[in-house]
Design a protein around this motif. Structure first.
Motif, short mmCIF file in Angstrom:
data_model
loop_
_atom_site.label_atom_id
_atom_site.label_comp_id
_atom_site.label_asym_id
_atom_site.label_seq_id
_atom_site.Cartn_x
_atom_site.Cartn_y
_atom_site.Cartn_z
N GLU A 9 43.41 46.96 69.35
CA GLU A 9 42.85 47.68 70.50
C GLU A 9 43.42 47.18 71.81
O GLU A 9 43.66 45.99 71.99
N THR A 10 43.63 48.11 72.74
CA THR A 10 44.03 47.74 74.09
C THR A 10 43.05 48.39 75.07
O THR A 10 42.42 49.41 74.74
N GLN A 11 42.93 47.82 76.25
CA GLN A 11 42.02 48.39 77.26
C GLN A 11 42.78 49.30 78.21
O GLN A 11 42.21 49.86 79.14
N ASP A 12 44.11 49.44 77.96
CA ASP A 12 44.95 50.17 78.91
C ASP A 12 45.60 51.37 78.21
O ASP A 12 46.47 51.21 77.37
N PRO A 13 45.19 52.59 78.60
CA PRO A 13 45.73 53.77 77.92
C PRO A 13 47.26 53.88 78.06
O PRO A 13 47.93 54.38 77.14
N ALA A 14 47.81 53.37 79.18
CA ALA A 14 49.27 53.48 79.40
C ALA A 14 50.04 52.65 78.37
O ALA A 14 51.21 52.92 78.10
N ASP A 15 49.36 51.67 77.80
CA ASP A 15 49.98 50.73 76.88
C ASP A 15 49.83 51.19 75.42
O ASP A 15 50.35 50.57 74.51
N ALA A 16 49.10 52.30 75.21
CA ALA A 16 48.67 52.64 73.85
C ALA A 16 49.65 53.56 73.14
O ALA A 16 50.27 54.43 73.75
N ASP A 17 49.78 53.38 71.81
CA ASP A 17 50.53 54.32 70.98
C ASP A 17 49.63 55.47 70.55
O ASP A 17 50.09 56.55 70.24
N LEU A 18 48.33 55.18 70.51
CA LEU A 18 47.35 56.20 70.12
C LEU A 18 46.15 56.11 71.06
O LEU A 18 45.57 55.05 71.24
N VAL A 19 45.82 57.27 71.67
CA VAL A 19 44.63 57.34 72.51
C VAL A 19 43.62 58.25 71.81
O VAL A 19 43.96 59.35 71.39
N ILE A 20 42.38 57.75 71.65
CA ILE A 20 41.32 58.60 71.10
C ILE A 20 40.24 58.78 72.16
O ILE A 20 39.69 57.80 72.67
N LEU A 21 39.94 60.02 72.50
CA LEU A 21 38.81 60.30 73.38
C LEU A 21 37.66 60.74 72.48
O LEU A 21 37.77 61.75 71.79
N ASN A 22 36.59 59.96 72.48
CA ASN A 22 35.43 60.28 71.64
C ASN A 22 34.39 60.97 72.53
O ASN A 22 33.71 60.32 73.32
N THR A 23 34.30 62.27 72.39
CA THR A 23 33.73 63.12 73.45
C THR A 23 32.28 63.54 73.22
O THR A 23 31.76 63.48 72.11
N CYS A 24 31.67 64.03 74.30
CA CYS A 24 30.27 64.47 74.31
C CYS A 24 30.18 65.91 74.83
O CYS A 24 30.83 66.25 75.80
N HIS A 25 29.34 66.71 74.17
CA HIS A 25 29.24 68.13 74.50
C HIS A 25 27.87 68.50 75.03
O HIS A 25 27.54 69.67 75.20
N ILE A 26 27.05 67.48 75.34
CA ILE A 26 25.61 67.74 75.55
C ILE A 26 25.34 68.60 76.79
O ILE A 26 24.46 69.46 76.76
N ARG A 27 26.07 68.35 77.86
CA ARG A 27 25.95 69.17 79.08
C ARG A 27 27.35 69.60 79.51
O ARG A 27 28.33 68.96 79.14
N GLU A 28 27.41 70.66 80.30
CA GLU A 28 28.71 71.20 80.68
C GLU A 28 29.57 70.12 81.33
O GLU A 28 30.76 69.98 81.02
N LYS A 29 28.96 69.35 82.22
CA LYS A 29 29.72 68.31 82.94
C LYS A 29 30.35 67.31 81.99
O LYS A 29 31.49 66.89 82.16
N ALA A 30 29.56 66.92 80.98
CA ALA A 30 30.06 65.94 80.00
C ALA A 30 31.27 66.51 79.28
O ALA A 30 32.29 65.84 79.10
N ALA A 31 31.18 67.78 78.88
CA ALA A 31 32.27 68.40 78.13
C ALA A 31 33.52 68.55 79.00
O ALA A 31 34.64 68.36 78.54
N GLU A 32 33.31 68.88 80.26
CA GLU A 32 34.46 69.10 81.16
C GLU A 32 35.21 67.80 81.47
O GLU A 32 36.40 67.83 81.77
#
Ligand code: SAH
Ligand code: SF4
Ligand code: F3S
Length: 464
Positions: free
Chosen positions: A35-58
């Motif tokens: 794991e890295t804390q820096d997305p620029a340094d990553a080979d794989l980025v996973i966004l684990n997302t939320c759909h509960i309200r419009e703002k969260a999804a956007e």
């Protein structure tokens, strides 16, 4: 030898996603990812997302926009994956809207990540939003000892997933599927392994955690109260919590656990959403305000020092000023130690989205501000009443200033103390000396003998 591949995971939304993100990282650790804390340094980025309200999804799409720009500028070949509830709800639409995405994976398919990544490497785009027949928990590897230690002395354990309640405003039954409980033996095994690596506090999580009805070792169906009782028997597991609960599932066995188990912290998040019986019915919450008050009375009788938190939605379709007033009255009457309040957000595919009587943004904002004021006042009153109290604090991480550590009170308040870094993972007894808007400060009186119990003795009693 080549460098290990690097993984950056970002969680949005609820604790279920935090837990799932860790399990995805555990799965990929086996494949050689660190794991890295820096997305620029990553080979794989996973966004684990939320759909509960419009703002969260956007939020996901603005994050994807940033990632696309960074990827173009760096000319990198970072793989970008979208997981979680937006992945489940929108599927292939995500790739149409954000072609930078290589992989879309729903919450029930995380154990298949390694194969999916191999397909992506082969030049394919992959979308998997199935609800597979196999249990993903059977296929997700346990965290390594090092990973658990790095994550600190508190941990989440999923005991139940999904929801069958179908509140008319909510996407969760669609994104997470039907309610399923894990077998007790698996939960106990996971908890024991965490405790062996230094975890001292476990929060049992589920979209509807108190609907838990897992298969017990005796072949019978166990409720959450019985599960907590068993967990309380694990040596060195000093604190237990559970979230998020539904009032309908607050049965007497669970309330008795609050009376009988000192490890069960005297703090409960119990979302009620509205104080109006008419709105509660329209929300399909399947209980009225009377049941909520009755549960609170029972909880307080069982555990007099219990404090409560809740979630509220303002501006549900058709909510009148009188309905809203009932919510304000409920908030005043209960005196929550903490609470979240949200403007109703129209979610595609849910029954309330079709309701003719949607309220204007300005009415929602105005009501949110008024409710917020009441909830803030009761939170402040609760925090202020902690001044001079003595709590056991589980030290979790370094503070902002050198020499400081931050821990949590039984009521989940952040407490800043002066203590050596080696104290992380330990309990200390603390007298609360200051109350700020976001945290408390305290003076360490002692390392805790009777570890983790809520020794909330008033100072006067100590001196006597
Ligand atoms: N399972 C929990 C909470 C799930 S979602 C329960 O039964 O209460 C977390 C919180 O988000 C909810 O308690 C609710 O207050 C809020 N929420 C859910 N859907 C929403 C919507 N469409 N608009 C605004 N808030 C919403
Ligand atoms: Fe959503 Fe209601 Fe289920 Fe909670 S109980 S997850 S609010 S449908
Ligand atoms: Fe959000 Fe899904 Fe949790 S919609 S609140 S991440 S269950």
């Amino acid at each position: 030898m080549h460098e290990p591949r690097k993984l950056y995971v970002k969680s949005f939304g609820c604790q279920m996603n935090v837990y799932d993100s860790n399990r995805m990282a555990d799965t990929l650790a086996k494949e050689g990812y660190v794991e890295t804390q820096d997305p620029a340094d990553a080979d794989l980025v996973i966004l684990n997302t939320c759909h509960i309200r419009e703002k969260a999804a956007e939020k996901v799409y603005s994050e994807l926009g940033r990632l696309r720009k960074a990827k173009q500028e760096a000319g990198s070949d970072t793989v970008i994956a979208v997981a979680g509830c937006v992945a489940q709800a929108e599927g292939a639409e995500i790739i149409k809207r954000a072609p930078v995405v290589d992989l879309v994976v729903g919450p029930q398919s995380y154990h298949r990540l390694p194969e999916m990544l191999a397909q992506v490497k082969g030049g394919r785009r992959v979308v998997d939003t199935d609800f597979p027949a196999e249990d993903k928990f059977d296929h997700l590897p346990a965290p390594s000892a090092a990973a658990t230690r790095k994550r600190g002395p508190t941990a989440f354990v999923t005991v139940q997933e999904g929801c069958d309640k179908f509140c008319t405003f909510c996407v969760v039954p669609y994104t997470r599927g039907a309610e399923v409980s894990r077998p007790v033996a698996k939960i106990l095994g996971e908890a024991r392994a965490l405790v062996a690596q230094g975890v001292r506090e476990i929060t049992l999580i589920g979209q509807n955690v108190n609907a838990f009805h897992g298969e017990g070792p005796d072949g019978k169906t166990w409720g959450l109260g019985r599960l907590l009782e068993e967990l309380a028997g694990i040596d060195r597991l000093e604190r237990l919590r559970y979230t998020t609960s539904h009032p309908r599932d607050m049965d007497d066995g669970l309330i008795a656990a609050h009376r009988d188990l000192p490890q069960l912290m005297p703090y409960l998040h119990l979302p009620v959403q509205s104080g109006s019986d008419r709105i509660l019915a329209a929300m399909n919450r399947r209980h009225g305000s009377a049941l909520f008050f009755e549960i609170i009375d029972k909880l307080r009788a069982a555990r007099p020092d219990i404090a409560l938190s809740s979630d509220f939605i303002v501006g549900f379709p058709g909510e009148t000023e009188a309905d809203f007033q009932a919510t304000l009255d409920m908030a005043e009457r209960v005196g929550f130690a903490s609470a979240y309040s949200f403007k109703y957000s129209i979610r595609p595919g849910t029954p309330a989205a079709e309701h003719g009587d949607q309220l204007s943004e300005s009415v929602k904002s105005e009501r949110l501000a008024r409710l917020h004021q009441v909830l803030e006042a009761s939170k402040t009153a609760f925090d202020r009443a902690c001044l001079g109290r003595r709590f056991d604090i589980l030290l979790e991480k370094p503070g902002r200033l050198p020499g400081q550590l931050i821990g949590r009170s039984p009521y989940l308040q952040s407490v800043v103390v002066t203590a050596p870094p080696a104290g992380i993972g330990e309990f200390v007894t603390v007298d609360i000396t200051e109350v700020g808007p976001n945290s408390l400060a305290g003076r360490v009186v002692d390392a805790v003998e009777d570890r983790g119990r809520t020794s909330d003795r008033p100072l006067a009693a100590m001196e006597a």
